[in-house]
Scaffold this motif. Structure first.
Motif, PDB file in Angstrom:
ATOM      1  N   ARG A 308       0.817  -1.208   0.000  1.00  0.00           N
ATOM      2  CA  ARG A 308       0.000   0.000   0.000  1.00  0.00           C
ATOM      3  C   ARG A 308       0.861   1.274   0.000  1.00  0.00           C
ATOM      4  O   ARG A 308       0.598   2.220  -0.718  1.00  0.00           O
ATOM      5  CB  ARG A 308      -0.917   0.026   1.219  1.00  0.00           C
ATOM      6  N   ASP A 343     -11.998   5.575   4.515  1.00  0.00           N
ATOM      7  CA  ASP A 343     -10.556   5.454   4.250  1.00  0.00           C
ATOM      8  C   ASP A 343      -9.779   6.154   5.354  1.00  0.00           C
ATOM      9  O   ASP A 343      -8.735   5.701   5.797  1.00  0.00           O
ATOM     10  CB  ASP A 343     -10.146   6.142   2.932  1.00  0.00           C
ATOM     11  N   LYS A 358      -6.018  -0.268   8.580  1.00  0.00           N
ATOM     12  CA  LYS A 358      -5.086  -0.414   7.476  1.00  0.00           C
ATOM     13  C   LYS A 358      -4.900   0.931   6.804  1.00  0.00           C
ATOM     14  O   LYS A 358      -5.799   1.763   6.850  1.00  0.00           O
ATOM     15  CB  LYS A 358      -5.542  -1.484   6.483  1.00  0.00           C
ATOM     16  N   HIS A 360      -5.078   3.137   3.961  1.00  0.00           N
ATOM     17  CA  HIS A 360      -5.593   3.261   2.612  1.00  0.00           C
ATOM     18  C   HIS A 360      -4.610   4.107   1.823  1.00  0.00           C
ATOM     19  O   HIS A 360      -4.066   5.066   2.344  1.00  0.00           O
ATOM     20  CB  HIS A 360      -6.985   3.888   2.650  1.00  0.00           C
ATOM     21  N   HIS A 361      -4.405   3.725   0.554  1.00  0.00           N
ATOM     22  CA  HIS A 361      -3.250   4.284  -0.151  1.00  0.00           C
ATOM     23  C   HIS A 361      -3.307   5.788  -0.282  1.00  0.00           C
ATOM     24  O   HIS A 361      -2.301   6.451  -0.296  1.00  0.00           O
ATOM     25  CB  HIS A 361      -3.111   3.652  -1.538  1.00  0.00           C
ATOM     26  N   PRO A 404     -17.287   0.141  -5.910  1.00  0.00           N
ATOM     27  CA  PRO A 404     -16.005   0.757  -5.530  1.00  0.00           C
ATOM     28  C   PRO A 404     -14.841  -0.109  -6.014  1.00  0.00           C
ATOM     29  O   PRO A 404     -14.972  -1.336  -6.052  1.00  0.00           O
ATOM     30  CB  PRO A 404     -16.044   0.728  -3.998  1.00  0.00           C
ATOM     31  N   GLY A 407      -7.915   2.200  -4.743  1.00  0.00           N
ATOM     32  CA  GLY A 407      -6.752   2.806  -5.398  1.00  0.00           C
ATOM     33  C   GLY A 407      -5.625   1.805  -5.680  1.00  0.00           C
ATOM     34  O   GLY A 407      -5.085   1.771  -6.783  1.00  0.00           O
ATOM     35  N   PRO A 408      -5.249   0.966  -4.706  1.00  0.00           N
ATOM     36  CA  PRO A 408      -4.150   0.019  -4.963  1.00  0.00           C
ATOM     37  C   PRO A 408      -4.545  -1.125  -5.910  1.00  0.00           C
ATOM     38  O   PRO A 408      -3.712  -1.968  -6.241  1.00  0.00           O
ATOM     39  CB  PRO A 408      -3.818  -0.539  -3.571  1.00  0.00           C
ATOM     40  N   ILE A 412      -3.989  -5.492  -3.924  1.00  0.00           N
ATOM     41  CA  ILE A 412      -4.449  -5.927  -2.599  1.00  0.00           C
ATOM     42  C   ILE A 412      -5.466  -7.070  -2.710  1.00  0.00           C
ATOM     43  O   ILE A 412      -6.086  -7.468  -1.753  1.00  0.00           O
ATOM     44  CB  ILE A 412      -5.011  -4.757  -1.749  1.00  0.00           C
ATOM     45  N   TRP A 447     -23.158  -4.524  -3.183  1.00  0.00           N
ATOM     46  CA  TRP A 447     -22.467  -3.241  -3.024  1.00  0.00           C
ATOM     47  C   TRP A 447     -21.095  -3.276  -3.704  1.00  0.00           C
ATOM     48  O   TRP A 447     -20.632  -2.303  -4.266  1.00  0.00           O
ATOM     49  CB  TRP A 447     -22.307  -2.981  -1.529  1.00  0.00           C
ATOM     50  N   LYS A 519     -18.138  -7.857   7.714  1.00  0.00           N
ATOM     51  CA  LYS A 519     -17.248  -6.831   8.280  1.00  0.00           C
ATOM     52  C   LYS A 519     -17.998  -6.080   9.366  1.00  0.00           C
ATOM     53  O   LYS A 519     -19.008  -5.468   9.026  1.00  0.00           O
ATOM     54  CB  LYS A 519     -16.806  -5.868   7.187  1.00  0.00           C
ATOM     55  N   ILE A 524     -13.555  -5.680   3.913  1.00  0.00           N
ATOM     56  CA  ILE A 524     -14.101  -6.051   2.605  1.00  0.00           C
ATOM     57  C   ILE A 524     -12.982  -6.600   1.729  1.00  0.00           C
ATOM     58  O   ILE A 524     -13.072  -7.708   1.199  1.00  0.00           O
ATOM     59  CB  ILE A 524     -14.814  -4.847   1.948  1.00  0.00           C
TER      60      ILE A 524
HETATM   61  P1  XMP Z   1     -12.092  -2.440   3.654  1.00  0.00           P
HETATM   62  O1  XMP Z   1     -11.257  -3.500   3.008  1.00  0.00           O
HETATM   63  O2  XMP Z   1     -11.287  -1.485   4.457  1.00  0.00           O
HETATM   64  O3  XMP Z   1     -12.713  -1.596   2.466  1.00  0.00           O
HETATM   65  O4  XMP Z   1     -13.257  -3.009   4.403  1.00  0.00           O
HETATM   66  C1  XMP Z   1     -13.728  -0.642   2.576  1.00  0.00           C
HETATM   67  C2  XMP Z   1     -13.916  -0.018   1.197  1.00  0.00           C
HETATM   68  O5  XMP Z   1     -12.760   0.755   0.866  1.00  0.00           O
HETATM   69  C3  XMP Z   1     -12.149   0.281  -0.333  1.00  0.00           C
HETATM   70  N1  XMP Z   1     -10.694   0.393  -0.147  1.00  0.00           N
HETATM   71  C4  XMP Z   1      -9.933   1.384  -0.651  1.00  0.00           C
HETATM   72  N2  XMP Z   1     -10.243   2.429  -1.441  1.00  0.00           N
HETATM   73  N3  XMP Z   1      -7.963   3.104  -1.445  1.00  0.00           N
HETATM   74  C5  XMP Z   1      -9.248   3.265  -1.867  1.00  0.00           C
HETATM   75  O6  XMP Z   1      -9.499   4.196  -2.626  1.00  0.00           O
HETATM   76  C6  XMP Z   1      -7.572   2.090  -0.651  1.00  0.00           C
HETATM   77  O7  XMP Z   1      -6.410   1.962  -0.302  1.00  0.00           O
HETATM   78  C7  XMP Z   1      -8.615   1.178  -0.239  1.00  0.00           C
HETATM   79  N4  XMP Z   1      -8.609   0.044   0.516  1.00  0.00           N
HETATM   80  C8  XMP Z   1      -9.904  -0.411   0.570  1.00  0.00           C
HETATM   81  C9  XMP Z   1     -12.625  -1.148  -0.474  1.00  0.00           C
HETATM   82  O8  XMP Z   1     -12.576  -1.583  -1.828  1.00  0.00           O
HETATM   83  C10 XMP Z   1     -14.031  -1.057   0.083  1.00  0.00           C
HETATM   84  O9  XMP Z   1     -14.920  -0.553  -0.886  1.00  0.00           O
END
Ligand code: XMP
Length: 527
Positions: A308, A343, A358, A360-361, A404, A407-408, A412, A447, A519, A524
């Motif tokens: 990331r 994010d 985590k 987010h990028h 959605p 970004g990465p 990932i 979704w 979640k 996700i």
């Molecule tokens: P997680 O995995 O955190 O994802 O439950 C929640 C939503 O965020 C998206 N996601 C990202 N979107 N940059 C983004 O623009 C990122 O680094 C990133 N990581 C997760 C994921 O696809 C889901 O819709």
């Protein structure tokens, strides 16, 4: 600026922003400030009510976060949620102890108003918060501490199986406290409870809407940008597209939308995004193929957080070098991104002391050397709010309802190191999955849906031959805002055709599994 109706003091809960968005759903303009916001500033904002959020701290520990106690003398109603409740109990002379049984997830809330306390003076006022709420209902709990004795003057309003004091109130001082989280969708009457607090108890106005947000943001962006140029990284996803459209409305041709192909895109993504922008929004994108750079830097990197960070940093490098190439140095001052609240909350602490899940990028992965000033107009919004903003700005449904895409990208969704052949496998499988979802009409009913390459090999038999190949995990989730999600109940016949097409059409895959994790406890994405 909109007048603040309700002010949320943030103690670092993962759910703080949900409080604000639930109230916005009821048209109540709500702002979030850190728990240590000075009293003078709170007075200046003149809210009609204050909400104290949850948070990870224990109120009996040294250094536990405490707001200025003067908030209770402002003569406006206060609602404490989770940590907020414990803080209230502690402050007014009650006691808080580690919970005898921790509660995470759903619990049954039982109202006890009618048993004794309602007859007391002020009882009616105390009940207002639960008006229209069933005697027994489902609520969402997430706490390891609990109130064991309530302060004098407070009355008990509700309990759950494991928590005696689930809701208490001081009717005369208009202080309310809830151990559960009314702001998460899993709390059956959560929205109603917040609405009761804001509108009935505080008398907040409920005429705020997305048009206000759009108008305010456009004015605010114009003031901030002052004729400079803005580079906007677009991905084709709804967030960055809405940011680009908002900026286009605000600053017209001073917006430079740029699409970076990092080699981690889905099949035909680049062409689709270019066409979409041109056709629907009348914007030409600068398209940069930086796939070699990204893939070479990711070579052999297994750790999700490292991946990331590398992607985030490389994005900025590419943006900076493109900025130099296309315009004279110094011309482009800002970089706009479609960062959303989930994010932010899962990457860094926004306004209070929340924990990192985590990075987010486009939040945690930005390098310190970055020359651009960041513009993130959606930073406090959730996905569904972004969609209504896009709708307000006239964006077509086909763009708004795209799932959605992070970004990465596929980096990932490949466990461990990102190999080029693995990317091809994943692209093919993912293309088949999405195709099947579109054909069956399920794309619009979930979704988000995607494949993950597990890098787990297993034995199979195809024809008369033994295979030892890779596994694809199929994931589809139902969510409202991405903060919580449950796995989608896709029909078995659909899963069957997805599995058989992936195995037959993608050589190198001999097993398909379906992810049945919600979640929380999962996220996700897999990394
Ligand atoms: P997680 O995995 O955190 O994802 O439950 C929640 C939503 O965020 C998206 N996601 C990202 N979107 N940059 C983004 O623009 C990122 O680094 C990133 N990581 C997760 C994921 O696809 C889901 O819709």
């Amino acid at each position: 600026m909109d007048r603040v109706e309700i002010l949320v003091l943030d103690f670092g809960s993962q759910y703080t922003q949900l409080i604000a968005r639930r109230l916005r759903e009821y048209g109540v303009y709500t702002e979030i400030v850190p728990y240590f916001e000075p009293l003078a500033s709170i007075k200046h904002k003149a809210p009609k009510g204050i909400i104290l959020s949850g948070g990870p701290a224990s109120v009996y520990e040294e250094g536990a976060p405490r707001p200025d106690g003067g908030i209770f003398a402002l003569n406006i109603p206060v609602l404490g949620i989770c940590y907020g409740m414990q803080y209230i109990a502690d402050t007014f002379g009650g006691s808080v102890i580690p919970a005898l049984a921790q509660e995470f997830g759903k619990a049954t809330l039982e109202l006890v108003l009618s048993e004794d306390k309602t007859a007391q003076d002020g009882g009616k006022q105390a009940c207002e918060i639960f008006e229209g709420v069933g005697d027994l209902s489902v609520v969402w709990m997430s706490h390891s501490d609990q109130v064991s004795t309530i302060p004098e003057g407070f009355v008990e309003l509700a309990r759950s199986g494991n928590t005696h004091y689930c809701a208490i109130a001081h009717p005369h001082q208009q202080i309310y406290a809830l151990q559960f989280h009314p702001e998460v969708v899993q709390s059956e009457y959560g929205g109603k409870i917040l609405e009761n607090f804001a509108i009935k108890i505080c008398g907040a106005s409920s005429d705020w809407n997305m048009r206000h947000f759009a108008q305010n943001e456009i004015t605010h962006l114009r003031q901030k940008i002052q004729g400079a140029k803005v580079l906007c990284g677009v991905s084709g996803g709804v967030d960055s597209s809405v940011v680009a459209l908002l900026l286009h409305r605000a600053i017209g041709e001073n917006l430079i939308p740029i699409f970076v192909d990092h080699g981690l895109l889905r099949a035909k993504e680049r062409e689709m995004v270019e066409e979409m922008f041109q056709k629907n929004l009348g914007m030409s994108l600068i398209v940069v193929d930086a796939s070699e750079l990204f893939l070479s830097r990711l070579d052999g990197i297994k750790d999700p957080e490292k991946k990331r960070k590398i992607i985030g940093e490389t994005f900025i490098e590419v943006f900076e070098s493109e900025a130099k190439k296309h315009h004279n140095n110094g011309d482009i001052k800002f970089l706009a991104q479609g960062t959303l609240y989930p994010d932010v909350i899962e990457s860094v602490s926004v306004k209070g002391p929340s924990k990192t899940i985590k990075s987010h990028h486009n939040v945690g992965g930005l390098p310190e050397w970055m020359r651009f000033e960041l513009i993130e107009p959606l930073r406090e919004l959730f996905k569904d709010e972004v969609r209504s903003l896009g709708r307000e700005l006239g964006m077509p449904e086909s763009m708004l309802m795209r799932h959605p895409f992070p970004g990465p990208g596929l980096a990932i969704r490949i466990m461990g190191a990102v190999g080029r052949e693995d990317l091809e496998l994943l692209r093919k499988a993912d293309g088949i999955f999405l195709d099947e979802l579109h054909k069956s009409g399920y794309y619009d009913r979930v979704w988000q849906a995607f494949c993950v390459l597990l890098n787990v090999k297993s034995v199979g038999v195809m024809g008369d031959n033994r295979t030892y190949d890779n596994t694809i995990c199929v994931r589809a989730v139902i969510a409202v805002d991405g903060m919580t999600a449950s796995f989608a109940h896709l029909p078995h016949t659909l899963l069957e055709s997805i599995s058989s097409r992936i195995i037959n059409e993608v050589s190198g895959i001999n097993r398909v599994v379906y992810d049945i994790t919600s979640k929380p406890p999962g996220t996700i994405e897999w990394e």
